[in-house]
Design a protein around this motif. Structure first.
Motif, short mmCIF file in Angstrom:
data_model
loop_
_atom_site.label_atom_id
_atom_site.label_comp_id
_atom_site.label_asym_id
_atom_site.label_seq_id
_atom_site.Cartn_x
_atom_site.Cartn_y
_atom_site.Cartn_z
N GLY A 4 -21.29 36.97 -40.79
CA GLY A 4 -22.43 36.28 -41.39
C GLY A 4 -22.76 36.75 -42.79
N LEU A 5 -21.75 37.22 -43.52
CA LEU A 5 -21.96 37.77 -44.86
C LEU A 5 -21.29 36.93 -45.94
CD1 LEU A 5 -21.39 41.53 -43.94
CD2 LEU A 5 -23.58 40.45 -44.50
N GLU A 6 -21.14 35.65 -45.68
CA GLU A 6 -20.47 34.77 -46.63
C GLU A 6 -21.21 34.71 -47.97
OE1 GLU A 6 -18.80 30.17 -47.04
OE2 GLU A 6 -19.58 30.88 -45.12
N ARG A 7 -22.51 34.98 -47.97
CA ARG A 7 -23.30 34.91 -49.21
C ARG A 7 -22.79 35.88 -50.26
NH1 ARG A 7 -25.86 38.24 -45.73
NH2 ARG A 7 -26.75 40.19 -46.55
N ILE A 8 -22.07 36.93 -49.85
CA ILE A 8 -21.55 37.91 -50.80
C ILE A 8 -20.31 37.39 -51.51
CG2 ILE A 8 -20.76 40.32 -51.04
CD1 ILE A 8 -23.65 40.02 -50.05
N LYS A 31 -18.58 35.29 -33.78
CA LYS A 31 -19.65 35.42 -34.77
C LYS A 31 -20.56 36.58 -34.39
CE LYS A 31 -23.35 32.76 -37.00
NZ LYS A 31 -24.08 31.47 -37.04
N LEU A 32 -20.99 37.35 -35.39
CA LEU A 32 -21.92 38.45 -35.16
C LEU A 32 -23.32 37.88 -35.00
CD1 LEU A 32 -22.21 41.58 -35.05
CD2 LEU A 32 -22.74 41.49 -37.50
N VAL A 33 -23.96 38.19 -33.87
CA VAL A 33 -25.30 37.67 -33.59
C VAL A 33 -26.25 38.81 -33.25
CG1 VAL A 33 -24.45 35.43 -32.79
CG2 VAL A 33 -24.77 37.31 -31.14
N CYS A 34 -27.53 38.52 -33.32
CA CYS A 34 -28.58 39.44 -32.88
C CYS A 34 -29.16 38.93 -31.56
CB CYS A 34 -29.69 39.53 -33.92
SG CYS A 34 -29.20 40.24 -35.49
N PHE A 35 -29.54 39.85 -30.69
CA PHE A 35 -30.13 39.44 -29.42
C PHE A 35 -31.22 40.42 -29.01
CE2 PHE A 35 -25.97 41.43 -28.86
CZ PHE A 35 -26.32 42.61 -28.22
N MET A 36 -32.14 39.91 -28.22
CA MET A 36 -33.29 40.68 -27.75
C MET A 36 -33.33 40.60 -26.23
SD MET A 36 -37.29 39.95 -28.77
CE MET A 36 -36.87 40.01 -30.51
N THR A 37 -33.57 41.74 -25.59
CA THR A 37 -33.64 41.74 -24.13
C THR A 37 -35.06 41.41 -23.67
OG1 THR A 37 -34.24 44.07 -23.84
CG2 THR A 37 -31.89 43.56 -24.12
N HIS A 38 -35.20 41.16 -22.38
CA HIS A 38 -36.50 40.82 -21.80
C HIS A 38 -37.18 42.05 -21.21
CE1 HIS A 38 -35.45 36.77 -22.60
NE2 HIS A 38 -34.61 36.62 -21.59
N SER A 39 -36.68 43.24 -21.53
CA SER A 39 -37.25 44.47 -20.98
C SER A 39 -37.10 45.59 -21.99
CB SER A 39 -36.54 44.85 -19.68
OG SER A 39 -35.20 45.27 -19.96
N VAL A 56 -21.15 43.97 -27.22
CA VAL A 56 -22.18 44.59 -28.04
C VAL A 56 -21.54 45.55 -29.03
CG1 VAL A 56 -24.24 46.07 -28.01
CG2 VAL A 56 -23.87 44.39 -26.18
N THR A 57 -21.98 45.50 -30.27
CA THR A 57 -21.52 46.46 -31.28
C THR A 57 -22.57 47.53 -31.57
OG1 THR A 57 -22.25 44.91 -33.01
CG2 THR A 57 -19.92 44.86 -32.38
N SER A 58 -23.86 47.15 -31.54
CA SER A 58 -24.96 48.09 -31.74
C SER A 58 -26.12 47.70 -30.83
CB SER A 58 -25.47 48.07 -33.19
OG SER A 58 -24.54 48.60 -34.10
N GLY A 59 -26.83 48.69 -30.32
CA GLY A 59 -27.99 48.38 -29.49
C GLY A 59 -28.92 49.56 -29.38
N ILE A 80 -32.98 45.69 -28.32
CA ILE A 80 -32.41 44.79 -29.32
C ILE A 80 -30.97 45.20 -29.57
CG2 ILE A 80 -34.61 44.25 -30.45
CD1 ILE A 80 -33.82 46.25 -32.65
N GLY A 81 -30.19 44.28 -30.10
CA GLY A 81 -28.81 44.63 -30.40
C GLY A 81 -28.11 43.60 -31.24
N MET A 82 -26.88 43.92 -31.59
CA MET A 82 -25.99 43.04 -32.32
C MET A 82 -24.65 43.04 -31.63
SD MET A 82 -26.94 44.36 -36.18
CE MET A 82 -25.96 43.14 -37.04
N GLY A 83 -23.91 41.96 -31.75
CA GLY A 83 -22.60 41.92 -31.14
C GLY A 83 -21.86 40.65 -31.51
#
Length: 360
Positions: free
Chosen positions: A249-253, A277-285, A305-308, A318-321
């Motif tokens: 998601g860094l095409e703007r660069i 695609k790299l996305v962000c996600f939020m858990t329900h807990s 998941v790549t980061s959480g 929260i996380g990214m993946g």
């Protein structure tokens, strides 16, 4: 290569910091509670030891040094006193490293790179630059002052000229009798500054900044949760040589109007379409997703998941993946599984935290 210590290690020991190994460096993980350090940064001002970052100097004009072909954004647009986020790419379009480039003067550029890729970056530049490249990392130390009160704190040390510094700009300031570079940049989503200081005096700068009661030290733990709340990628986890800017998601660069390393591979990927695609996600807990946990949609694995982490400001995980592109739409509900745990999550827009003082 052996383990390196930050020049501030003795200062960290006096503050009873817990340390961790990071990219071959022994670095402070936390001084107290990671959550407390995180919240202090969001509401006041924190000081981070980022001496492990690398600084490389490239000499010559863009016509002389070939730098504008090595980096994918248009460096002709960067004036003296300005800095810009960028990255180095391989021929496949994979990200060798992400960095911030500073135009120090006509014919002199500074690239601030990640610690774990410093040697690789230096070799890559040496192989492709037509002029000269210098690694000044052993002489340069870096401190990050981040938080909504950071401008007020710095004003006390360098004067009201700091008020004029715009976002992603830098200038030279006199502090403690030394001329240093201060840039209005950072990795937290808050108003913040990065100070480039002579390595021999960095301990004095560190201790002086901490005499202000509005400033507290913060470690790599809070730095990671702060950047994650903003959806900022971490090299080695969210972006690697196996991922491209299009997938991240860094095409703007990217400036496809000019030639750069990896351009043809990225044009082909644009034409075919990305598969992940790299996305962000939020858990329900409050449970936290962790790196390498798997992402499922209707009982089929569709990503990882790549980061959480737990978000101190949002009180949830929260996380990214990376996820298959046809499942990457905002609002898509996924299940995260790993280590005998399972949690519900939803793909959401970044940043997670929207009340930062970044551009104030």
């Amino acid at each position: 290569m052996g383990l390196s210590s930050t020049p501030l290690l003795s200062a960290h020991k006096k503050l009873n910091a817990k340390t961790t190994t990071f990219a071959g460096w022994l670095m402070p993980l936390q001084y107290g509670s990671i959550i407390a350090e995180h919240l202090w940064t969001r509401n006041s001002c924190s000081l981070f030891d980022t001496c492990h970052m690398g600084e490389l100097i490239v000499y010559g004009t863009l016509k002389e040094n070939n730098l504008n072909k090595i980096l994918p954004n248009d460096l002709e647009k960067i004036k003296v006193g300005k800095c810009s986020y960028s990255f180095m790419l391989n021929e496949r379009g994979g990200i060798i490293d992400d960095l911030v480039i500073y135009k120090l003067e006509e014919g002199k550029w500074m690239l601030v790179v990640n610690a774990g890729t410093l040697d690789k970056d230096y070799r890559h530049l040496k192989s492709n630059i037509r002029t000269s490249v210098e690694n000044i990392s052993p002489q340069m130390a870096k401190l990050d002052l981040q938080g909504p009160l950071s401008r007020e704190v710095l004003r006390k040390f360098v004067g009201t000229e700091i008020d004029k510094l715009k976002y992603y700009h830098f200038d030279y300031f006199s502090m403690l009798g030394e001329k240093i570079i201060i840039s209005r940049t950072g990795y937290t989503g808050e108003l913040g500054y990065e100070l480039y200081v002579n390595c021999k005096r960095v301990k004095e700068f560190w201790n002086s900044l901490l005499t202000d009661e509005r400033v507290k030290p913060a470690g790599l733990g809070a730095r990671d949760t702060l950047r994650l709340e903003m959806g900022y990628p971490l090299y080695g986890q969210d972006i690697t040589e196996e991922t491209t800017p299009l997938e991240a998601g860094l095409e703007r660069i990217l400036d496809f109007r000019k030639e750069f390393v990896g351009k043809q591979a990225l044009l082909k990927q644009k034409q075919i379409g990305i598969s992940k695609k790299l996305v962000c996600f939020m858990t329900h807990s409050r449970r936290s997703p962790r790196q390498n946990y798997k992402l499922y949609f209707e009982n089929q694995q569709v990503g990882f998941v790549t980061s959480g982490s737990f978000s101190p400001c949002l009180s949830c995980g929260i996380g990214m993946g990376y996820i298959k592109a046809d499942h990457a739409q905002l609002g898509t509900k996924v299940v995260i599984k790993g280590h005998a745990t399972e949690m519900q999550a939803v793909i959401t827009a970044k940043p997670f935290y929207k009340n930062g003082s970044l551009k104030k």
